[in-house]
Structures are given as structure tokens and as C-alpha cells.
Design a protein around this motif. Structure first.
Motif, PDB file in Angstrom:
ATOM      1  N   HIS A 286      -3.987   4.012   9.409  1.00 12.32           N
ATOM      2  CA  HIS A 286      -4.470   2.822   7.909  1.00 12.32           C
ATOM      3  C   HIS A 286      -2.893   3.024   7.337  1.00 12.32           C
ATOM      4  O   HIS A 286      -2.355   2.735   6.558  1.00 12.32           O
ATOM      5  CB  HIS A 286      -5.796   3.643   7.424  1.00 12.32           C
ATOM      6  N   SER A 291      -3.131  -0.974  13.306  1.00  6.26           N
ATOM      7  CA  SER A 291      -4.489  -1.239  13.576  1.00  6.26           C
ATOM      8  C   SER A 291      -5.253  -0.903  13.064  1.00  6.26           C
ATOM      9  O   SER A 291      -5.502   0.595  13.592  1.00  6.26           O
ATOM     10  CB  SER A 291      -4.447  -2.437  14.641  1.00  6.26           C
ATOM     11  N   ASN A 292      -6.966  -1.345  12.852  1.00 12.44           N
ATOM     12  CA  ASN A 292      -7.536  -0.624  13.326  1.00 12.44           C
ATOM     13  C   ASN A 292      -8.127   0.437  14.436  1.00 12.44           C
ATOM     14  O   ASN A 292      -8.234   0.942  14.264  1.00 12.44           O
ATOM     15  CB  ASN A 292      -8.829  -1.290  12.757  1.00 12.44           C
ATOM     16  N   SER A 295      -5.803   3.266  15.192  1.00 13.56           N
ATOM     17  CA  SER A 295      -6.242   4.354  13.572  1.00 13.56           C
ATOM     18  C   SER A 295      -7.822   5.144  14.749  1.00 13.56           C
ATOM     19  O   SER A 295      -8.080   5.623  14.331  1.00 13.56           O
ATOM     20  CB  SER A 295      -6.526   3.651  12.835  1.00 13.56           C
TER      21      SER A 295
END
Length: 484
Positions: A286, A291-292, A295
Motif C-alpha cells: 500500500h 493494488s490491494n 499488496s
């Protein structure tokens, strides 16, 4: 490097942050000054005066004037490793689960109607039996596994420091565990460590983080110019290890908010390292603007890598400790104290019969703790408390016997740190009080909260093994007319 790899433990810093947050830094520094340094210098004096002592801690205590005290102290030292193996035999499944699944799934394991804690206990018993049988045939090849595990943990430490620096830069110097003035470095965010007694009980965790020094003192005869080299190495090691612990504890606060990451019931002393390393990977992703999904992938990789390193470290250590303390006690003490079966080594040079007895004891303790009705959090808390208290007990013997050891006039002493009798007595008493208070508060803390099960098992270890050693020695001494 030998002192560093023996004493330093990667898992100690996340455990410290979980228990006391930033406040653990203060206690780790205090423990280094009032425990690490004086004990290190005592061991240096013991080792330099008795460089050929085969029994290690037994020979040191015997040189202080009492075979009974030497036997009891060494027996408790051996039992400390037994308790460590009880704890590790259960914890070893967590890194394996993390390596396979990406997170700790041991709390969801349930087979044949057994709870997760009970099932892990059964696995631990099978593991101890397997290691005992394998180690009794020699551990030359297994030592390579331990070396690989140590290398992995060293890489893990460097990787964590680099990730923390990247996060700190990415967050523009902001730490996720906020600092509210000086109180943040003296008050724990953990609700279980809010009282004075609970806080003082943390001393034993800090002392345990510097454990293992007693195994270094026997190397004095292999060191060039030990009078200068050994104490210098001890001081340098103390500074490096203390600073590294302090920096790492602070760095956990860069990537982890205590309430959000560690406040849940799914986090315990068994899986804390993997939870926090996974979280550090996610936070770094992050911070770098990933991107999530990316991550989370980094977090999964970090937890698996931690699982790999810790698993091999546990395996390597376990194979060594399953026989090393037993062998040291048998070779160091009077052979007349033991039956012929116990003192006989097999064709691989291993005390197989004694290791078998040890295996039975370990399995019985694991069964008692695992089937005692505690949940996962309480289960690992009990094991950690047992290990910390029992591992700290031998230092009471080492420090308490030191003034009597100093009175000996028939020993060559190539290295002397404590010059006067007054200094020796004061330091010895002070170290004994520090260790004793830490042990007492660790035992009292669960009683104050009504957690009688944790209190019982915390006290059980040293009391039980000490009583067994005392009774056994007196019976054998009378039988063989041994003079103390």
C-alpha cells in the motif's frame, strides 16, 4: 557471530511488541544492562577457569563447592530445554501451516472430534517421538538443516528491516502505532499488561531474549587470547543485540497498529511472527501505491517465507536439543548417580535410553497441557510462560554460586572481570534478585487475574523438576555413599 546466533532470536521482537508495544524497548535495554552484561562476564570467568570442563554448567556449579547444587541446577537447566521442546513441538506446526496456506490455520484443525488445541498436541507428541528415534541414530546431516534455518532467519531479519524502512519512507515518517508522548514507551497497549505486576512480569520475557549464553562459556579453550577476545566479544554482542532488538521493536510499530492488527482473538504468541510479517508485506504494498491484490500477495509471500525460515530453524534446534542437554548432564555428573542403561551410549554415540525417558516425559507434559481445556491463546501463553520461567531458573544457580566459585584459590584465572569480593557479592545478589522477581511476577500475574490453569503450569516446571532432581540425588547419594 557465535554469540549473536546463539542469543539473538528474530521471534523475540514481535513477541515483545505484542506484549508491551514500544514499552518493551525500555525493559530490553534494562535487561541487557542488569542481566546480559553481568551474566556474560560471570560465564566468561567460569569458562576461562575451567576450559576443559566437559559438563559445562554442571562443572561450574560443582567447582563452586556442591555436587548436590550442581546436579539440581543442571537438571533444571536440562528441564528448561525439555519445556522449550514442549513449547516448540506444538509451535512447529504453525510455520508449516503458514508455509502451506499463507497464514496460520492450526486453530481450525480438527480431526476425529478433537479440538484444534488437542489435535496440535497429538501432532506434537508424534513429532517428539519421530525426532527422538531419528536423533538417536546421529544428527550430522540434521545439523545442516539447522544451519540453513539460521541463515534463513538472518535473511528474514535483514528483509524485515529493509521493508520497514521502505514503509517509513512511503508513509513520510508516519508510524501506524501512534506515539503519545513518553508514556507510549512505558505503558503497554496490551490490556493484559496494564497492571504493575503484569508489567514487571515482562522482565522474564526480556531476560529470556538474552538466554543461551551458558552454552558459549565452554568455548574458552578454543579462543585465541580469550582474556581479551571473549569479554570484548561479549560487550560488542550485548550492544549489537540490544540495539537491534530496540530498533526492530520500534519498526514493528511502523507497519502495525496494535489495536487493529494484534487485538483480535486469532492472534497468539504462537503465530505472532507470521501475522506481523504478513501485515508488514501488505502495508509495504500500500505504501508503494500497489493494488490491494498485489499488496495481499506480498503479505502472503512474507508470511510463507517467515514460515519457511522459522520451520527449518525449529527443526534444526529441536534435533540438537533433544540430545545435547541430556548428554551434557550424563557426562558431567558422577556416573554412579545413574544406572548403566542411562549412561550407555549406542553405536552412534547417543544416550538412546536416556533420550527415550526424556521423550516420555515431554509427551506426558504436552498431553497434560493440550488436553487441559485451554483455547489456542491460553495454550501458547501457558507454553511461553513455562519456557520463560524454566529457562531463567539456571541463571539463579549460575549467579548464586559465583561468589563461592570466586573463593577458590586453586584455580588458574586467565580472565577476571569482577576484581573485589564486595563487587562480586553485590552483582551476584542483584542478578539473583532481578531473575527471582521476574520469575515471581510471571507466576503471580495469572493468579491476580484468576487464570489458575496458566499459573499452575507456569509454576509446575521448575518446582517439579527441581524436586525430582533433589529427591533423586539424595537417594542415589545415600545408596552409593557419595560425599558432597
Amino acid at each position: 557471530m557465535m554469540i549473536f546466533t546463539t542469543v539473538f532470536g528474530f521471534a523475540n521482537s514481535p513477541v515483545a511488541f505484542y506484549q508491551m508495544g514500544y514499552a518493551s524497548i525500555f525493559w530490553y535495554v534494562v535487561a541487557a544492562i542488569v542481566f546480559f552484561l553481568p551474566i556474560a562476564m560471570m560465564i566468561a570467568e567460569y569458562g576461562s577457569a575451567l576450559p576443559k570442563a566437559e559438563g559445562g554448567i554442571y562443572s561450574w556449579l560443582e567447582a563452586a563447592g556442591s555436587k548436590r547444587v550442581a546436579f539440581i541446577g543442571t537438571f533444571i537447566w536440562m528441564s528448561a530445554w525439555i519445556v522449550w521442546m514442549v513449547s516448540t513441538a506444538s509451535k512447529v506446526w504453525i510455520p508449516l501451516s503458514t508455509l502451506i496456506s499463507g497464514s496460520d490455520k492450526t486453530q481450525t484443525w480438527s480431526v476425529l472430534g478433537l479440538s484444534a488445541t488437542q489435535f496440535v498436541g497429538v501432532l506434537a507428541i508424534l513429532w517428539v517421538i519421530f525426532v527422538t528415534i531419528t536423533a538417536s541414530h546421529g544428527v550430522d546431516k540434521i545439523a545442516k538443516v539447522g544451519t540453513f534455518g539460521g541463515t534463513m532467519v538472518s535473511i528474514l531479519t535483514v528483509l524485515f528491516v529493509v521493508i520497514s524502512i521502505v514503509i517509513w519512507i512511503g508513509q513520510h515518517g508516519v508510524v501506524l502505532q501512534p506515539i503519545h508522548g513518553a508514556s507510549s514507551f512505558f505503558k503497554s497497549p496490551n490490556p493484559k499488561f496494564q497492571t504493575t505486576i503484569a508489567t514487571l512480569s515482562f522482565v522474564i520475557y526480556a531476560i529470556f531474549a538474552y538466554g543461551g549464553l551458558e552454552s558459549i562459556g565452554t568455548l574458552m579453550d578454543s579462543i585465541k587470547n580469550p582474556k581479551k577476545t571473549f569479554p570484548t566479544a561479549m560487550v560488542i554482542s550485548m550492544i549489537v543485540i540490544t540495539v537491534l532488538y530496540a530498533v526492530m521493536i520500534f519498526m514493528w510499530g511502523i507497519s502495525a497498529n496494535w489495536q487493529k492488527v494484534l487485538g483480535g482473538k486469532e492472534v497468539n504468541l504462537g503465530n505472532i511472527s507470521y501475522v506481523m510479517m504478513s501485515n508488514a508485506g501488505v502495508v509495504m504494498g500500500h505504501a508503494l501505491g500497489l493494488s490491494n491484490g498485489a499488496s495481499l500477495a506480498i503479505g502472503s509471500f512474507m508470511s510463507r517465507f517467515t514460515g519457511l525460515g522459522m520451520f527449518f530453524a525449529y527443526v534444526g534446534s529441536f534435533f540438537v536439543m533433544i540430545y545435547s542437554p541430556v548428554k551434557a548432564l550424563i557426562l558431567g555428573s558422577d556416573s554412579r548417580l545413574w544406572s548403566k542403561k542411562i549412561t550407555t551410549l549406542n553405536k552412534h554415540g547417543m544416550p538412546a535410553y536416556a533420550m527415550g525417558i526424556q521423550c516420555v516425559v515431554i509427551c506426558l507434559i504436552i498431553f497434560g497441557v493440550a488436553f487441559g481445556g485451554s483455547g489456542a491463546q491460553d495454550f501458547y501463553q501457558i507454553l511461553t510462560n513455562m519456557a520463560n520461567v524454566t529457562n531463567s531458573m539456571p541463571y539463579l544457580f549460575i549467579a548464586g554460586a559465583f561468589p563461592f566459585f570466586k573463593k577458590r584459590t586453586d584455580l588458574a584465572r586467565p580472565f577476571v572481570f569482577f576484581k573485589s569480593k564486595t563487587t562480586t557479592n553485590i552483582v551476584s545478589i542483584f542478578v539473583c534478585l532481578i531473575v527471582a522477581f521476574g520469575i515471581i511476577f510471571t507466576c503471580i500475574a495469572p493468579i491476580m487475574t484468576g487464570d489458575w490453569q496458566t499459573a499452575f503450569w507456569t509454576i509446575f516446571g521448575p518446582v517439579f523438576f527441581g524436586a525430582v532432581a533433589w529427591i533423586y540425588y539424595d537417594v542415589q547419594a545415600r545408596r552409593h555413599h557419595l560425599e558432597d
